[in-house]
Motif scaffolding. Sequence first.
Motif, short mmCIF file in Angstrom:
data_model
loop_
_atom_site.label_atom_id
_atom_site.label_comp_id
_atom_site.label_asym_id
_atom_site.label_seq_id
_atom_site.Cartn_x
_atom_site.Cartn_y
_atom_site.Cartn_z
N ALA A 154 43.23 36.54 36.28
CA ALA A 154 44.38 37.35 36.71
C ALA A 154 44.13 38.83 36.45
O ALA A 154 44.47 39.69 37.26
N SER A 155 43.53 39.13 35.32
CA SER A 155 43.22 40.52 34.98
C SER A 155 42.22 41.11 35.97
O SER A 155 42.37 42.24 36.44
N LEU A 159 42.83 44.65 42.84
CA LEU A 159 43.95 45.09 43.67
C LEU A 159 44.24 46.57 43.43
O LEU A 159 44.45 47.33 44.37
N ALA A 160 44.22 46.99 42.17
CA ALA A 160 44.48 48.40 41.85
C ALA A 160 43.39 49.30 42.42
O ALA A 160 43.69 50.37 42.97
N THR A 169 43.94 41.67 39.31
CA THR A 169 44.83 42.82 39.23
C THR A 169 44.03 44.11 39.30
O THR A 169 44.42 45.07 39.97
N ARG A 170 42.91 44.15 38.60
CA ARG A 170 42.06 45.34 38.61
C ARG A 170 41.50 45.59 40.02
O ARG A 170 41.50 46.72 40.50
#
Length: 84
Positions: free
Chosen positions: A25-26, A32-33, A29-30
């Motif tokens: 998930a991390s 995606l950012a 998320t990274r």
Amino acid sequence: MEITPDYGAEEAKSAKPVRLGWADASRLTRKLAVHTGKAAWTFGTSFLVLIVPLIVQLHREEQLIELEKEQLGVLNQPTGLQAE
């Protein structure tokens, strides 16, 4: 046209849902950012290069039109009036 059964669909229905761990998930998320930042950079740069000069040019033309209207107004005033 012949319809054949889809044997992979039965396997897909019985498959367990994918569960993500904290590390996955991390990482997602990274990613995606990072991709969102790249898209924002591309949009912002394109806006500055393409749209801002257009806005500046339109503003200059608007000022020029106002100046021409003002000059025509001065020229069209009657000259026979005298201050009493």
